[in-house]
Design an enzyme around this catalytic site. Sequence first.
Site, mmCIF file in Angstrom:
data_model
loop_
_atom_site.group_PDB
_atom_site.id
_atom_site.type_symbol
_atom_site.label_atom_id
_atom_site.label_comp_id
_atom_site.label_asym_id
_atom_site.label_seq_id
_atom_site.Cartn_x
_atom_site.Cartn_y
_atom_site.Cartn_z
ATOM 1 N N HIS A 1 0.840 -1.196 0.000
ATOM 2 C CA HIS A 1 0.000 0.000 0.000
ATOM 3 C C HIS A 1 0.882 1.256 0.000
ATOM 4 C CE1 HIS A 1 -3.004 2.828 1.873
ATOM 5 N NE2 HIS A 1 -3.719 2.298 0.879
ATOM 6 N N ASP A 2 1.891 1.280 0.854
ATOM 7 C CA ASP A 2 2.843 2.408 0.871
ATOM 8 C C ASP A 2 3.516 2.571 -0.482
ATOM 9 O OD1 ASP A 2 2.328 2.956 3.538
ATOM 10 O OD2 ASP A 2 4.191 2.062 4.279
#
Length: 150
Positions: free
Chosen positions: A92-93
């Site tokens: 996600h990052d």
Amino acid sequence: MRRTLATGLTASALSLVTVFAAASTADAAPADKPQVLASWTQTSASSYNSWVAARGNQSAWAAYGFDWSTDYCSSSPDNPFGFPFSTSCARHDFGYRNYKALGAFDANKARIDSAFYEDLKRVCAGYSGATKTACNSTAWTYYQAVKAFG
């Protein structure tokens, strides 16, 4: 002797041009960077698996200039209640950081958040019964948090 010197200078000049051209190419990300990024930020398990493999061999992707840094699940626990969410948070990052760098974050945020939720549900699929229910509830909470505040 004059001919040898001229040939030597020509070869040296050509080598120098080659070195500078290679350096310029290495500094520029390949044109297909957005396509690679998109392929690694889809909701499917194959997209997740491809990203995990690439993350394990980041040097092979160095020319793309991807930002692989992560704070995992930020201020939330990386492994809440023992559920291993850290790799999902890292992907996600990766999506957030790299789409922001491309100036294409807003157009891709919803898909990145959905991919995150699908990743979390795949973690939960490894459990059964009440543990699976608790995991899915936690995944939903994490997804709602990134959807609202991410």
